[in-house]
Scaffold this motif. Structure first.
Motif, PDB file in Angstrom:
ATOM      1  N   ARG A  62      20.329  72.259  78.829  1.00 35.96           N
ATOM      2  CA  ARG A  62      20.091  71.781  80.187  1.00 35.96           C
ATOM      3  C   ARG A  62      21.405  71.513  80.906  1.00 35.96           C
ATOM      4  O   ARG A  62      21.562  71.799  82.100  1.00 35.96           O
ATOM      5  CB  ARG A  62      19.249  70.504  80.129  1.00 35.96           C
ATOM      6  CG  ARG A  62      18.270  70.400  81.264  1.00 35.96           C
ATOM      7  CD  ARG A  62      17.373  69.212  81.056  1.00 35.96           C
ATOM      8  NE  ARG A  62      17.988  68.000  81.535  1.00 35.96           N
ATOM      9  CZ  ARG A  62      17.493  66.784  81.300  1.00 35.96           C
ATOM     10  NH1 ARG A  62      16.395  66.640  80.586  1.00 35.96           N
ATOM     11  NH2 ARG A  62      18.083  65.719  81.783  1.00 35.96           N
ATOM     12  N   VAL A  68      22.849  74.725  82.097  1.00 33.44           N
ATOM     13  CA  VAL A  68      22.236  75.172  83.352  1.00 33.44           C
ATOM     14  C   VAL A  68      22.799  74.375  84.520  1.00 33.44           C
ATOM     15  O   VAL A  68      23.149  74.928  85.575  1.00 33.44           O
ATOM     16  CB  VAL A  68      20.701  75.025  83.268  1.00 33.44           C
ATOM     17  CG1 VAL A  68      20.076  75.361  84.612  1.00 33.44           C
ATOM     18  CG2 VAL A  68      20.148  75.911  82.171  1.00 33.44           C
ATOM     19  N   ALA A  69      22.922  73.051  84.331  1.00 31.68           N
ATOM     20  CA  ALA A  69      23.465  72.216  85.407  1.00 31.68           C
ATOM     21  C   ALA A  69      24.897  72.621  85.728  1.00 31.68           C
ATOM     22  O   ALA A  69      25.287  72.679  86.902  1.00 31.68           O
ATOM     23  CB  ALA A  69      23.414  70.747  84.997  1.00 31.68           C
ATOM     24  N   SER A  76      26.127  73.938  89.280  1.00 33.30           N
ATOM     25  CA  SER A  76      27.219  73.285  90.008  1.00 33.30           C
ATOM     26  C   SER A  76      28.325  74.298  90.285  1.00 33.30           C
ATOM     27  O   SER A  76      28.991  74.221  91.319  1.00 33.30           O
ATOM     28  CB  SER A  76      27.758  72.100  89.208  1.00 33.30           C
ATOM     29  OG  SER A  76      28.464  72.555  88.079  1.00 33.30           O
ATOM     30  N   VAL A  78      26.927  66.944  93.453  1.00 36.42           N
ATOM     31  CA  VAL A  78      26.808  68.027  92.474  1.00 36.42           C
ATOM     32  C   VAL A  78      27.624  67.696  91.219  1.00 36.42           C
ATOM     33  O   VAL A  78      27.159  67.875  90.086  1.00 36.42           O
ATOM     34  CB  VAL A  78      27.282  69.348  93.104  1.00 36.42           C
ATOM     35  CG1 VAL A  78      27.379  70.445  92.057  1.00 36.42           C
ATOM     36  CG2 VAL A  78      26.342  69.756  94.218  1.00 36.42           C
ATOM     37  N   ALA A 130      28.438  64.707  90.184  1.00 38.74           N
ATOM     38  CA  ALA A 130      27.785  63.597  89.497  1.00 38.74           C
ATOM     39  C   ALA A 130      26.645  64.109  88.635  1.00 38.74           C
ATOM     40  O   ALA A 130      26.481  63.691  87.485  1.00 38.74           O
ATOM     41  CB  ALA A 130      27.276  62.576  90.513  1.00 38.74           C
ATOM     42  N   VAL A 131      25.854  65.030  89.185  1.00 43.62           N
ATOM     43  CA  VAL A 131      24.720  65.559  88.436  1.00 43.62           C
ATOM     44  C   VAL A 131      25.205  66.301  87.195  1.00 43.62           C
ATOM     45  O   VAL A 131      24.704  66.098  86.087  1.00 43.62           O
ATOM     46  CB  VAL A 131      23.881  66.485  89.341  1.00 43.62           C
ATOM     47  CG1 VAL A 131      22.905  67.295  88.506  1.00 43.62           C
ATOM     48  CG2 VAL A 131      23.135  65.669  90.372  1.00 43.62           C
ATOM     49  N   LEU A 174      28.045  65.927  85.568  1.00 42.81           N
ATOM     50  CA  LEU A 174      28.606  64.985  84.600  1.00 42.81           C
ATOM     51  C   LEU A 174      27.508  64.180  83.914  1.00 42.81           C
ATOM     52  O   LEU A 174      27.559  63.930  82.713  1.00 42.81           O
ATOM     53  CB  LEU A 174      29.594  64.042  85.288  1.00 42.81           C
ATOM     54  CG  LEU A 174      30.948  64.657  85.616  1.00 42.81           C
ATOM     55  CD1 LEU A 174      31.767  63.708  86.470  1.00 42.81           C
ATOM     56  CD2 LEU A 174      31.699  64.985  84.337  1.00 42.81           C
ATOM     57  N   ALA A 175      26.494  63.776  84.681  1.00 38.65           N
ATOM     58  CA  ALA A 175      25.410  62.991  84.099  1.00 38.65           C
ATOM     59  C   ALA A 175      24.667  63.816  83.062  1.00 38.65           C
ATOM     60  O   ALA A 175      24.301  63.310  82.000  1.00 38.65           O
ATOM     61  CB  ALA A 175      24.451  62.525  85.195  1.00 38.65           C
ATOM     62  N   GLU A 176      24.460  65.099  83.354  1.00 38.29           N
ATOM     63  CA  GLU A 176      23.764  65.951  82.397  1.00 38.29           C
ATOM     64  C   GLU A 176      24.579  66.102  81.107  1.00 38.29           C
ATOM     65  O   GLU A 176      24.041  66.048  80.013  1.00 38.29           O
ATOM     66  CB  GLU A 176      23.515  67.337  83.012  1.00 38.29           C
ATOM     67  CG  GLU A 176      22.320  67.362  83.939  1.00 38.29           C
ATOM     68  CD  GLU A 176      21.049  66.930  83.237  1.00 38.29           C
ATOM     69  OE1 GLU A 176      20.723  67.495  82.185  1.00 38.29           O
ATOM     70  OE2 GLU A 176      20.375  66.001  83.737  1.00 38.29           O
ATOM     71  N   SER A 198      26.875  63.962  79.959  1.00 42.26           N
ATOM     72  CA  SER A 198      26.996  62.727  79.183  1.00 42.26           C
ATOM     73  C   SER A 198      25.652  62.293  78.614  1.00 42.26           C
ATOM     74  O   SER A 198      25.628  61.550  77.634  1.00 42.26           O
ATOM     75  CB  SER A 198      27.640  61.609  80.002  1.00 42.26           C
ATOM     76  OG  SER A 198      27.110  61.558  81.279  1.00 42.26           O
ATOM     77  N   SER A 199      24.541  62.759  79.172  1.00 45.04           N
ATOM     78  CA  SER A 199      23.261  62.379  78.585  1.00 45.04           C
ATOM     79  C   SER A 199      23.078  63.083  77.242  1.00 45.04           C
ATOM     80  O   SER A 199      22.275  62.673  76.428  1.00 45.04           O
ATOM     81  CB  SER A 199      22.102  62.719  79.518  1.00 45.04           C
ATOM     82  OG  SER A 199      21.909  64.111  79.543  1.00 45.04           O
ATOM     83  N   MET A 248      27.975  61.063  74.309  1.00 38.30           N
ATOM     84  CA  MET A 248      29.423  60.979  74.217  1.00 38.30           C
ATOM     85  C   MET A 248      29.693  59.701  73.442  1.00 38.30           C
ATOM     86  O   MET A 248      29.421  58.613  73.924  1.00 38.30           O
ATOM     87  CB  MET A 248      30.045  60.882  75.616  1.00 38.30           C
ATOM     88  CG  MET A 248      30.393  62.232  76.221  1.00 38.30           C
ATOM     89  SD  MET A 248      30.565  62.127  77.992  1.00 38.30           S
ATOM     90  CE  MET A 248      32.147  61.395  78.135  1.00 38.30           C
TER      91      MET A 248
END
Lengths: 529, 345, 256
Positions: free
Chosen positions: C8, C11-12, C16, C50, C52-53, C55-57, C59-60, C63
């Motif tokens: 995922r 893909v993000a 981006s 973009v 943020a999204v 990076l969030a993907e 780090s989810s 890390m």
């Protein structure tokens, strides 16, 4: 509260276990002191309590460790954060944020506590540790003692049942160490917290301990009453050694207990014969040295003459200008005024190469001096840059710390070995004067004794800055006390250290008003009788 | 600390001023924006390391203005009837067609370039004001929880950076003790290795400390939320991609599709935040003052959008006028001076 | 230690990248009618979201503390040495760290490192502005790319890394010029401004002209310093970084 059940642990790639067959129980509300030689695995034992060993370190853990009924095998450190607070050796390296209040709140944020609870606990902790005036200060501007108290506070706000501290006082001056220990004492007595401390400076902590755990080098432990365990361990504070020497039973751990028994010894010993140590020809003369950083004057007009073979200890609080003075004397550091002459030459006027042949300096972080990838390379490089024949540095190293492997990475050495290596590098050009900045940090008693003997044998004129009163008593011939960048006392070790309780070694405190300084002196006097 | 206005509010306020500047080439209006931003920045800035940002950006803006005019002189562009100077034109090779080097310099073109440069400088001043006013560290604390790990890394970086500078200094001094004068390219190697080795050891100590203090206690998301987050994030990104394509295709649908794509992406960020189970100590809150600060910037932006054209006429050259409505709006943007805490003397 | 990139997150990252390319390159492709005045501003506002999204993907996906601490320390290093080069004709002291860090710790780490390093540096120096997301995105691509280079060791690795650094530095410079171009010179306002609807080649020539006139000295300087730093410090730093990575994988220290 803490229970080790037949615990053994081996680091990945290590040849032998760091801990083996450890059975240990620390009940609630006790202050338990872990002692042992450098490298015996004290940190490993402490880190096993909150699961950093083995979750963070890797390696194989046998047996099990229970903390407040939770097994560390199934609970990684983060899940134990509400039960165990851990304070590491270097508080500054463990700070996540950069201001006092935020640092105190960090653990609670991770635990997801509601904001009103956090506010209340931060205030309580600020008061408990006397940090209220510092709450908005950036952490980088705090002194060592203040940083250590913040680190303790940051562990406390999560309200853990167990507090684990790794050498909490080793970097502190005697006064700051007292503050930290007093705070810990209060936690144990007022809040019933269980505290586990590893420490080399036993003369500072042993008296507060309810129980001592001696970790021997093969990874096994002996736990029990402080006096009896320390008496049989290779590391023990001078007061215990004195008690053993005098045959006191049970062996006293605090000055108070020892003094009660010491009347007889005092009267039988009498005063030591005062012998003025021989001082050779003057090798270094400093006159009116000043060091100024911006508007702050760190050293204000210090004059100091050092003779050949003289061993001068510089003492004083953190920030009293000891390090600045050493660097100014060496010539590499800043000097705003005054004059320094080493055998008639100002070292600051020399090029760095010849300068190190005049004055050698071992800085506070000895590792800064090392940059190659193996011990052997460092030694060869030292021979080259000093213009000495090959093997000089290695020979010195073998004398200071025998058996350091040539192919080891300098960063992987123990504190004592690394210090020995740096000292060997500094001594390779055989400088006239050697300056040492806090050389005993992280060294245990036998290592300190070896350092003192090796230095005395080599016979250089030495100036060392230190907080370690016991080392000074054992080694220095003269003590200079700095306060606020000025010399406030200068005289023979016996005169200066017995004059002030902060700088007194334990033997002097026990035998006051008689000016005995070390167990060795007393033993020799008794033997001569 | 508690007295300071939320850093996000300052950025939105500055954004309002930037909207005005982006629509204007009228030097009077632009000058007014610079004055308002500067006055508020100087009056309301707190005692932080960033307090001098406005001065820095102002000087940078002046430099940009100069460069823009120089560009015009050398590379030409918009022209007019009033030729001031006829520079010789440098012939360029065929592939560089369209680029003109040298040539006549006209008063109209010069004024146009000046106004454009001034616009750019004004935008920089708005950014500078925001940098001076908003406490960057607190801004970091306001990042969404989904970015928790990244924001911790940045916090760590800001804590460690000064320590590294200190450690480099002590290593350098230590090198002198070994009789080395460290200079040139060799210095990079000799200084960098001990500093780096020290830094990495420090990073392990820090990681152990963070672990012991509960870093990474994640709640874990229920499957439904996880799927929803994925759906929102990926859907939003697809929407944004489509919007970008539509925009470049020249269609009018671009902007609305972009906006529509942004909403689920932001929502995905919000639902994803629930994966991090932690709370905030003394979180920065939005109150009346923040609303007023943002509102004052918003008024300036709205008056500029609704008001008359703020473009400087260049052909023919006329003196710029001061349109009343945007000027009043800009004066409203001075309100933070009355609302926010002033710097303590 | 490494920062894994799950499907995922990949893909993000791809999404981006598409939006990022559009945000950088739109002046080259914009049709004759032009876009509305808001377009460049819209991109500048969307880019942080973009990023943020993405990076969030990442780090989810997890890390751990070691990765975060290493990111922090490397970013601090970048932020601390960046001012050394600033102002002195294009001496760029950050890129070699980014390339070496991405190389040793992998693409995910490199991507995040590019972001945190530039962000920390901007926070420390008060240089936050609309250009920051562009810088962060471009430098995170540099780190990501370094992590994607094929496995090799020794001299070959060093040469390939140096070559990659040179290309990456120049491309980074061009991309940032491209992002700044429409703001600095509005459409058609000078002979090196972009012209909506003009053939791609013509606009590229104008871009090169703009770059020559503005930042080429800096771009070349950046490429040269980065290559020199990679070649000089590479052998030692790769060794040091790999030692750190090994130590973090199973800490051998801590005896004491």
């Amino acid at each position: 509260m803490i229970r080790f059940e037949d615990v053994s642990f081996t680091y990945p790639g290590a040849s032998g276990p760091a801990l083996s067959g450890v059975d240990l129980e620390v009940p609630e509300g006790e202050l338990c002191l872990v002692v042992g030689r450098t490298g015996a695995g004290k940190s490993t034992l402490l880190r096993a309590v909150n699961g950093l060993v083995p979750h963070f370190s890797g390696g194989v853990l046998g047996g099990r460790v229970l903390v407040d009924g939770r097994d560390t095998r199934t609970n990684p450190p983060r899940e134990l954060a509400d039960v165990v607070g851990l304070v590491g050796q270097d508080p500054q390296a463990g700070f996540v944020t950069d201001s006092v209040e935020e640092e105190l709140a960090y653990s609670m944020e991770s635990l997801g506590l509601p904001n009103p609870v956090m506010r209340k606990r931060v205030e309580e902790t600020l008061d408990l540790l006397g940090l209220a005036d510092l709450r908005h200060r950036p952490l980088a501007t705090l002194s060592g003692g203040q940083q250590q108290r913040v680190a303790v506070g940051a562990a406390l706000t999560a309200h853990p049942k167990v507090l684990v501290l790794d050498e909490p006082t080793s970097a502190l001056d005697p006064g700051a160490a007292e503050d930290v220990l007093a705070a810990l004492h209060r936690l144990v007595h007022d809040l019933g917290m269980t505290v586990l401390i590893a420490e080399h400076r036993l003369e500072r902590v042993a008296q507060y301990a309810d129980r001592v755990v001696w970790l021997s080098s093969d990874g096994t432990v002996v736990a029990g009453d402080p006096g009896s365990v320390l008496a049989s361990a290779p590391v023990a504070p001078p007061v215990v050694r004195l008690g053993q020497l005098a045959g006191w039973e049970p062996v006293p751990v605090s000055i108070r207990d020892a003094r009660r028994r010491a009347g007889e010894l005092r009267s039988s010993l009498g005063s030591p014969a005062s012998v003025a140590p021989p001082v050779g020809a003057e090798v270094m003369r400093a006159a009116d040295v000043r060091v100024r950083y911006g508007s702050v004057e760190a050293v204000r007009g210090v004059s100091l003459a050092v003779g050949a073979g003289e061993r001068v200890a510089l003492m004083g609080r953190n920030g009293s200008g000891k390090s600045s003075l050493l660097w100014a004397l060496q010539g590499s550091g800043k000097r705003s005024g005054g004059e320094v002459l080493v055998e008639g030459v100002d070292p600051a006027s020399l090029k760095p190469g010849p300068r190190r042949r005049a004055v050698g300096l071992v800085p506070q972080q000895p590792g800064d001096l090392l940059y190659l990838h193996t011990v052997g390379e460092e030694c060869r490089q030292a021979d080259r840059e000093s213009g000495r024949e090959a093997g000089t540095c290695r020979a010195l190293l073998d004398r200071l710390a025998p058996g350091v492997p040539d192919d080891r990475h300098p960063r992987d050495l123990s504190e004592g070995q690394r210090l020995a290596l740096v000292l060997a590098v500094a001594l390779t050009p055989s400088p006239k004067v050697v300056l040492l900045d806090e050389p005993t940090r992280g060294l245990d008693y036998p290592a300190k004794t070896r350092l003192a003997e090796a230095l005395a044998e080599l016979g250089h004129a030495v100036v060392l800055a230190t907080h370690d009163v016991e080392f000074v008593a054992e080694y220095a011939t003269r003590v200079v006390v700095l306060a606020d960048g000025e010399v406030v006392a200068d005289g023979s070790t016996g005169e200066v250290v017995t004059a002030s309780p902060t700088f007194s070694p334990q033997v002097a405190k026990v035998l006051a008003p008689l000016p005995w300084l070390t167990v060795g002196d007393v033993a020799r006097a008794l033997a001569a009788r | 600390m508690s007295g300071a206005v939320h850093p996000g509010a300052w950025w939105l306020w500055a954004l309002g001023l930037a909207v005005v500047a982006s629509r204007a080439t009228n030097p009077v209006v632009l000058g007014l924006v610079v004055a308002v931003a500067g006055f508020v920045a100087v009056t309301c800035r707190q005692d932080t390391p960033w307090a001098d940002s406005y001065d820095m950006f102002f000087k940078f803006g002046l430099a940009v203005l100069g460069i823009r005019v120089l560009f015009h002189v050398l590379l030409g562009g918009v022209d007019g009837p009033t030729v001031l100077l006829d520079l010789p034109e440098v012939p360029l090779p065929d592939w560089a067609r369209g680029i003109r080097l040298g040539g006549p310099l006209t008063a109209e073109g010069l004024v146009f370039a000046l106004c454009q440069g001034l616009q750019l400088a004004t935008l920089l001043c708005c950014v500078g004001a925001a940098n001076a006013l908003a406490n960057a560290k607190r801004l970091l604390r306001s990042l969404p929880a989904a970015l928790y790990e990244v924001s911790v890394a940045v916090v760590v970086a800001m804590t460690v950076a000064p320590q590294l500078v200190a450690s480099a200094r002590s290593v350098r001094r230590a090198r002198a003790l070994r009789g080395d004068v460290v200079r040139g390219v060799r210095a990079v190697k000799l200084l960098l290795v001990p500093v780096l080795e020290g830094a990495f050891e420090r990073s392990l100590v820090l990681a152990a400390a963070m672990d012991s203090r509960g870093y990474g206690r994640h709640a874990g998301l229920p499957t439904r939320t996880r799927v929803l987050t994925g759906f929102l994030v990926l859907g939003g990104l697809v929407g944004l991609c489509v919007g970008a394509y539509a925009l470049l295709d020249g269609g009018s649908a671009g902007v609305p599709v972009l906006v529509v794509g942004a909403v689920p992406a932001a929502a995905g960020l919000w639902t994803g935040s629930r994966r991090v189970r932690r709370s905030r100590y003394r979180p920065d809150t939005w109150g009346t003052r923040e609303a007023l600060v943002v509102g004052s910037g918003l008024i300036a932006a709205v008056t500029a959008v609704l008001g008359p054209d703020l473009v400087m006429p260049t052909v023919p050259l006329t003196a710029p006028d001061l349109p009343l409505l945007p000027a009043l709006g800009l004066l409203c943007a001075l309100a933070p001076v009355l609302i926010a805490d002033r710097k303590k003397p | 230690m490494s920062v894994p990139i799950r499907a995922r997150a990949a893909v993000a990252l791809g999404g981006s990248a598409v939006i990022g390319v559009a945000a950088f390159c739109w002046p080259l492709f914009v049709p004759a009618g032009g876009v509305s005045v808001e377009a460049p501003w819209l991109f500048a506002l969307l880019l942080p979201l973009v990023l943020a999204v993405a990076l969030a993907e990442i780090s989810s996906g997890g890390m751990d503390a070691k990765a975060v601490a290493m990111l922090g320390v490397l970013s601090a290093l970048g932020a601390a040495i960046r001012p050394l080069g600033a102002g002195t004709a294009g001496i760029e002291t950050v890129f070699f760290l980014l390339v070496l860090g991405g190389r040793v710790f992998g693409p995910g780490f490199g991507f995040v490192l590019g972001n945190t390093m530039l962000f920390a540096s901007a926070l420390l120096t008060g240089g936050i502005g609309p250009w920051l997301p562009y810088q962060m995105l471009a430098s995170s691509w540099v780190g990501l790319g370094a992590g994607l280079l094929p496995a090799m060791r020794g001299r070959v690795e060093l040469v390939v890394l140096a070559g990659y650094s040179a290309v990456a530095s120049v491309v980074y410079g061009l991309l940032l010029n491209l992002s700044f171009w429409p703001f600095a010179l509005s459409a058609g306002s000078t002979s090196v401004s972009y012209v909506p609807g003009a053939p791609l080649g013509d606009n590229l020539v104008r871009l090169v002209g703009f770059s020559l006139a503005t930042s080429l000295g800096w771009d070349v300087g950046r490429a040269v310093t980065t290559v020199v730093l990679v070649l000089v410090t590479g052998p030692v730093l790769l060794r040091t970084l790999r030692r750190a990575a090994r130590k973090a994988a199973f800490t051998g220290s801590g005896l004491g």
